[in-house]
Design a protein around this motif. Structure first.
Motif, PDB file in Angstrom:
ATOM      1  N   HIS A  86      11.639  13.221  -3.408  1.00  0.00           N
ATOM      2  CA  HIS A  86      12.083  14.586  -3.659  1.00  0.00           C
ATOM      3  C   HIS A  86      10.977  15.606  -3.458  1.00  0.00           C
ATOM      4  O   HIS A  86      11.255  16.773  -3.229  1.00  0.00           O
ATOM      5  CB  HIS A  86      12.652  14.700  -5.077  1.00  0.00           C
ATOM      6  N   THR A  87       9.725  15.201  -3.578  1.00  0.00           N
ATOM      7  CA  THR A  87       8.624  16.153  -3.420  1.00  0.00           C
ATOM      8  C   THR A  87       8.268  16.280  -1.939  1.00  0.00           C
ATOM      9  O   THR A  87       8.570  15.401  -1.130  1.00  0.00           O
ATOM     10  CB  THR A  87       7.384  15.681  -4.184  1.00  0.00           C
ATOM     11  N   ALA A  88       7.629  17.396  -1.598  1.00  0.00           N
ATOM     12  CA  ALA A  88       7.232  17.637  -0.205  1.00  0.00           C
ATOM     13  C   ALA A  88       6.262  16.546   0.271  1.00  0.00           C
ATOM     14  O   ALA A  88       6.404  16.011   1.375  1.00  0.00           O
ATOM     15  CB  ALA A  88       6.584  19.012  -0.077  1.00  0.00           C
ATOM     16  N   TRP A  89       5.290  16.178  -0.577  1.00  0.00           N
ATOM     17  CA  TRP A  89       4.334  15.139  -0.187  1.00  0.00           C
ATOM     18  C   TRP A  89       5.020  13.789  -0.014  1.00  0.00           C
ATOM     19  O   TRP A  89       4.729  13.052   0.912  1.00  0.00           O
ATOM     20  CB  TRP A  89       3.204  15.012  -1.209  1.00  0.00           C
ATOM     21  N   GLY A  90       5.941  13.506  -0.961  1.00  0.00           N
ATOM     22  CA  GLY A  90       6.687  12.254  -0.873  1.00  0.00           C
ATOM     23  C   GLY A  90       7.447  12.160   0.431  1.00  0.00           C
ATOM     24  O   GLY A  90       7.456  11.114   1.088  1.00  0.00           O
ATOM     25  N   GLN A  91       8.078  13.270   0.858  1.00  0.00           N
ATOM     26  CA  GLN A  91       8.848  13.251   2.093  1.00  0.00           C
ATOM     27  C   GLN A  91       7.939  13.127   3.312  1.00  0.00           C
ATOM     28  O   GLN A  91       8.307  12.509   4.309  1.00  0.00           O
ATOM     29  CB  GLN A  91       9.715  14.509   2.171  1.00  0.00           C
ATOM     30  N   THR A  92       6.731  13.705   3.207  1.00  0.00           N
ATOM     31  CA  THR A  92       5.773  13.570   4.306  1.00  0.00           C
ATOM     32  C   THR A  92       5.345  12.112   4.466  1.00  0.00           C
ATOM     33  O   THR A  92       5.341  11.561   5.577  1.00  0.00           O
ATOM     34  CB  THR A  92       4.541  14.454   4.044  1.00  0.00           C
ATOM     35  N   ILE A  93       4.998  11.488   3.337  1.00  0.00           N
ATOM     36  CA  ILE A  93       4.567  10.080   3.405  1.00  0.00           C
ATOM     37  C   ILE A  93       5.737   9.202   3.845  1.00  0.00           C
ATOM     38  O   ILE A  93       5.571   8.271   4.637  1.00  0.00           O
ATOM     39  CB  ILE A  93       3.997   9.629   2.042  1.00  0.00           C
ATOM     40  N   ILE A 139       0.835  -1.205   0.000  1.00  0.00           N
ATOM     41  CA  ILE A 139       0.000   0.000   0.000  1.00  0.00           C
ATOM     42  C   ILE A 139       0.871   1.257   0.000  1.00  0.00           C
ATOM     43  O   ILE A 139       0.694   2.153  -0.845  1.00  0.00           O
ATOM     44  CB  ILE A 139      -0.973  -0.029   1.198  1.00  0.00           C
ATOM     45  N   PHE A 140       1.859   1.336   0.902  1.00  0.00           N
ATOM     46  CA  PHE A 140       2.726   2.517   0.938  1.00  0.00           C
ATOM     47  C   PHE A 140       3.518   2.649  -0.357  1.00  0.00           C
ATOM     48  O   PHE A 140       3.714   3.752  -0.867  1.00  0.00           O
ATOM     49  CB  PHE A 140       3.685   2.451   2.135  1.00  0.00           C
ATOM     50  N   GLY A 141       3.994   1.509  -0.893  1.00  0.00           N
ATOM     51  CA  GLY A 141       4.749   1.533  -2.140  1.00  0.00           C
ATOM     52  C   GLY A 141       3.935   2.111  -3.282  1.00  0.00           C
ATOM     53  O   GLY A 141       4.416   2.954  -4.049  1.00  0.00           O
ATOM     54  N   SER A 142       2.668   1.676  -3.401  1.00  0.00           N
ATOM     55  CA  SER A 142       1.828   2.185  -4.485  1.00  0.00           C
ATOM     56  C   SER A 142       1.580   3.674  -4.316  1.00  0.00           C
ATOM     57  O   SER A 142       1.592   4.430  -5.295  1.00  0.00           O
ATOM     58  CB  SER A 142       0.482   1.467  -4.495  1.00  0.00           C
ATOM     59  N   VAL A 143       1.330   4.103  -3.062  1.00  0.00           N
ATOM     60  CA  VAL A 143       1.081   5.527  -2.835  1.00  0.00           C
ATOM     61  C   VAL A 143       2.312   6.342  -3.231  1.00  0.00           C
ATOM     62  O   VAL A 143       2.191   7.377  -3.907  1.00  0.00           O
ATOM     63  CB  VAL A 143       0.701   5.772  -1.352  1.00  0.00           C
ATOM     64  N   MET A 144       3.513   5.861  -2.854  1.00  0.00           N
ATOM     65  CA  MET A 144       4.737   6.577  -3.217  1.00  0.00           C
ATOM     66  C   MET A 144       4.923   6.609  -4.733  1.00  0.00           C
ATOM     67  O   MET A 144       5.399   7.607  -5.280  1.00  0.00           O
ATOM     68  CB  MET A 144       5.961   5.915  -2.570  1.00  0.00           C
ATOM     69  N   PHE A 145       4.541   5.519  -5.425  1.00  0.00           N
ATOM     70  CA  PHE A 145       4.644   5.474  -6.883  1.00  0.00           C
ATOM     71  C   PHE A 145       3.777   6.560  -7.514  1.00  0.00           C
ATOM     72  O   PHE A 145       4.195   7.264  -8.439  1.00  0.00           O
ATOM     73  CB  PHE A 145       4.216   4.090  -7.382  1.00  0.00           C
ATOM     74  N   VAL A 146       2.562   6.737  -6.957  1.00  0.00           N
ATOM     75  CA  VAL A 146       1.655   7.753  -7.496  1.00  0.00           C
ATOM     76  C   VAL A 146       2.170   9.149  -7.163  1.00  0.00           C
ATOM     77  O   VAL A 146       2.152  10.055  -8.001  1.00  0.00           O
ATOM     78  CB  VAL A 146       0.227   7.547  -6.931  1.00  0.00           C
ATOM     79  N   VAL A 147       2.655   9.345  -5.912  1.00  0.00           N
ATOM     80  CA  VAL A 147       3.046  10.677  -5.455  1.00  0.00           C
ATOM     81  C   VAL A 147       4.360  11.130  -6.099  1.00  0.00           C
ATOM     82  O   VAL A 147       4.471  12.259  -6.567  1.00  0.00           O
ATOM     83  CB  VAL A 147       3.164  10.700  -3.912  1.00  0.00           C
ATOM     84  N   GLU A 148       5.365  10.234  -6.103  1.00  0.00           N
ATOM     85  CA  GLU A 148       6.685  10.630  -6.588  1.00  0.00           C
ATOM     86  C   GLU A 148       6.849  10.399  -8.094  1.00  0.00           C
ATOM     87  O   GLU A 148       7.367  11.251  -8.791  1.00  0.00           O
ATOM     88  CB  GLU A 148       7.779   9.867  -5.819  1.00  0.00           C
ATOM     89  N   GLY A 149       6.415   9.225  -8.541  1.00  0.00           N
ATOM     90  CA  GLY A 149       6.458   8.969  -9.977  1.00  0.00           C
ATOM     91  C   GLY A 149       7.824   8.625 -10.517  1.00  0.00           C
ATOM     92  O   GLY A 149       8.839   8.780  -9.833  1.00  0.00           O
ATOM     93  N   PRO A 150       7.859   8.167 -11.757  1.00  0.00           N
ATOM     94  CA  PRO A 150       9.103   7.677 -12.371  1.00  0.00           C
ATOM     95  C   PRO A 150      10.204   8.731 -12.430  1.00  0.00           C
ATOM     96  O   PRO A 150      11.389   8.394 -12.347  1.00  0.00           O
ATOM     97  CB  PRO A 150       8.663   7.275 -13.787  1.00  0.00           C
ATOM     98  N   LYS A 151       9.851  10.010 -12.508  1.00  0.00           N
ATOM     99  CA  LYS A 151      10.915  11.022 -12.681  1.00  0.00           C
ATOM    100  C   LYS A 151      11.788  11.175 -11.429  1.00  0.00           C
ATOM    101  O   LYS A 151      12.893  11.699 -11.493  1.00  0.00           O
ATOM    102  CB  LYS A 151      10.329  12.367 -13.084  1.00  0.00           C
TER     103      LYS A 151
END
Lengths: 277, 277, 277, 277
Positions: free
Chosen positions: A203-210, A163-175
């Motif tokens: 690298h994104t603020a949301w990614g770092q929060t999660i 679940i956390f992995g999928s959320v990070m994939f959506v939030v951070e993305g391939p770039k």
């Protein structure tokens, strides 16, 4: 059928540990195994192989010859030959010598070399006979008692990672390095176990929060297997201390740090638990 | 209202686990869920999607069709349809099939794919019925007993992270990667949980000194949740072992590793705790 | 032979802690040791050495002179000179001053500087006499009780690291940083202990899968030493609390947080365990 | 001197929690504090400050005005003004508003902003009055009981870090990033606490071998504080559960999961430990 003559003597030396010759054989075997394992490790270093390749090659064949002789002798003097050959340690003994012979036919297969490292497992057979293993038994028994709890725990951790992995994939993305869900799950496992390689980082603020949430959760989770194992281990430890018997009078109930039997004054140093292995 | 005929039989198969057909259905369903989850994971890998996109697409629709049929059958044969539809697992069942249909309308939304991964939660429903979950109950109960302690602990950790994070922001500053206080707090959480990605690291002597203090404190802190969970778990474990009853004579008080009831000699393997879930 | 005159007085001051002069000497010595250790640490910073080299050099000789005088006085006033010189702390005392003199002969040997840091061990001698160390005894005793279990544990971890390391060497290979089996084993230790430097990381899908397994196993394994130490520590702690005696009436059995003896009302603050060190 | 009139009413609202107005005031205050802390965090993000600087500035003054009014009112209605002003929370209250006023005189001091974050400590005062804190007391008491053990533990870890750090400095040297002994000690702390940033890593074979030893030792060491805290926590937990009293009949000895008093049937939900804070 009881063994007789040379076969019986060989059996006592190779499989037994009660005679002086048997103990001596075990010590020599342990060192031979450790040396042959060290050889495989060093031979895998490119620069050393280039320089000392011939010596490594010669030593490898020396050890292979030694272990081959030992293997054949074991078959010769085993109580029940078939059951030895197909036993766990029988197969490990075979795998310890097979790669060298196979290397004659198939050349350059590096994973053949790795199979040789299974020799290290042979040490456990020898240790099994020594009293150190009664402590391993306690550990193994604690883990075995807790096996279902540990399974449930792993299942929950895996679902959490998915679940956390999928959320990070959506939030951070391939770039940002999270190129696929499996890779994001790999990142989540790296993070939740507090390993934290740093090869992929948010690298994104949301990614770092999660990610922060993931870490704080992992932090609490690391407590669960510890709690399970500690609880079981304390239970087993209590039982073992209660059950340990004096070798002289056979009575139990000594304290963990007693050096002499409180019933008959016999030195307790070699006392051992009553339960089988 | 008691169910009759086909509806009753379907209810037993789909919701129940006592009949052979019900058990068989559960096993098939678990494997279908795992396969469909694996499919979503693999489909997120760019290179595989490019090559096998058509197959993934077809398989996804195959699983969606299967789960749709299952969902409709569940509604049809549920004891109380409304309460099933709005139950936790009813919503998970719907979310497991909805994304595929929504993808027909909104195209290219990658997070729709992720929702499909919620299917993995469905496994817990099936496992709930199996005895493995009584162990999960123990874990959950321990964590629940310790919930307030864990909350207080997290609050303290967060305050600590805010204070250390701000100090690091002042000491290291934006030029060393500590570009803002939230980012410094992110770094502190990464450090105090011993994850240590290494994407941001202190470069000044003072920064490294404060970082060392942060780590040594985090080191001690990691002991606290472990202590909380272990203490609760040991308490719960003690209670459970005391309460477990023999299936034959119903008497309790067996040791954790007993295989036979000490009162009547009945095999204990399937014994279960007396407390409800 | 009992000491007399100046020798006796010096012995009381230097080796003892019961007289005011003895306590004062200990406090001064601790600070001198800490300052001289700090000096060695700072002198190793290249830029400071360049700037303040002369001051460091002068201070180093000042401390060396001080410790030399102390060492000679210790020999002079020791109860049994030979046994002091060859005792653990006697050798540490010598090693604390030797490097400075050796540096006159062999110049530029940086590891001579490091030997000076052994001075830090001298602090333990002084602390040994203070009541804080009775807690260290508890820790040391717990670890000692658990020594065989910890050995068995380390042996298993090493075998696990060798096996996982070899597999990673085969799977990832030299092109991804796993240049030899010893280096792969180093990576496995870094990973299984959850340190995770990130200097070597798996790049292939299979490598990341095996790495995930390694981490999840390491995760569970970290629980084992914790369990061992906790179980022993709880046992020792229980014994110590039970054994602690009141200084006034000599009776034991107080609670851990009692401030006054429950038998005679005497302040318990200075009470100490009955077992020797 | 008992307070009267408006001062008494204000005292009950601001310092008390028993009246509805007092509870309402606490809730509003907690949210105000959290919002003002969030504001400081966001204002430290460069890009946001550039864009919304004016809004941040206005909001900061709004919160400062609010807290100033609150501070003055607290002084006005305190039972003993002097002891409030010089109490821990009195100083925190002052520090929460001072930086804004100081910023009028000294401009651009970023650490003034950080002092504002101390506002977060004010939350603890409010929480102190709520029952959640009795759990914090348990944690604090456990840590306090174990303070000497933890000190001895930290001293040993530091000595270990100094020794391992110096050895790594000699083995790896400045060319591999170990530029000075303090930096090597920093690396050892990073490694032994299993944080592992990876900003400095060993490159030589010997360095990696010693690093492996450091990690495996750190691995065992991480168990010690856990063991200490767990043993103390389990002891305190046992005592607390034994001591908890029913609010109705005042009798103790309930199980940890009891919902009703076993003596009188009174709901236990609000029961609290008998020991003071």
């Amino acid at each position: 059928m009881a063994l007789t003559g040379t076969r019986k003597w060989l059996n006592e030396v190779i499989f037994g540990t009660d005679t002086p010759a048997g103990k001596y054989f075990d010590v020599v075997l342990i060192w031979t195994i450790l040396l042959s394992v060290a050889l495989v490790l060093l031979a895998s270093v490119q620069s050393w192989w280039v320089r000392y390749g011939d010596i490594f090659f010669a030593l490898e064949w020396f050890f292979t010859a030694l272990f081959t002789v030992e293997y054949l002798t074991r078959i010769y003097c085993a109580q029940d030959r078939r059951s030895y050959i197909f036993s766990f340690y029988g197969i490990v003994d075979l795998l310890a010598i097979l790669p060298s012979y196979l290397a004659l036919i198939y050349t350059g297969a590096s994973y053949l070399m790795v199979i040789r490292l299974l020799r290290v497992l042979r040490i456990f057979r020898i240790l099994k006979l020594v009293r150190y293993l009664s402590d391993a038994n306690l550990l193994v028994r604690s883990l075995w008692q807790a096996r279902r709890r540990i399974l449930v725990f792993y299942a929950s951790v895996l679902v959490l990672c998915i679940i956390f992995g999928s959320v990070m994939f959506v939030v951070e993305g391939p770039k940002n390095g999270f190129t696929s869900i499996p890779k994001s799950i790999y990142w989540t496992i790296v993070t939740i176990t507090t390993v934290g390689f740093g090869d992929i980082t948010p690298h994104t603020a949301w990614g770092q929060t999660i990610a922060s949430m993931t870490m704080l959760i992992g932090y609490s989770i690391i407590a669960v297997p510890t709690g399970i194992v500690t609880a079981e281990l304390a239970h087993e430890l209590g039982r073992e201390k209660q059950l340990a018997r004096c070798h002289n009078c056979g009575r139990a109930g000594h304290d963990a740090d007693s050096e002499y039997c409180k019933h008959c004054g016999y030195k307790l140093e070699d006392f051992e638990p009553t339960h089988g292995d």
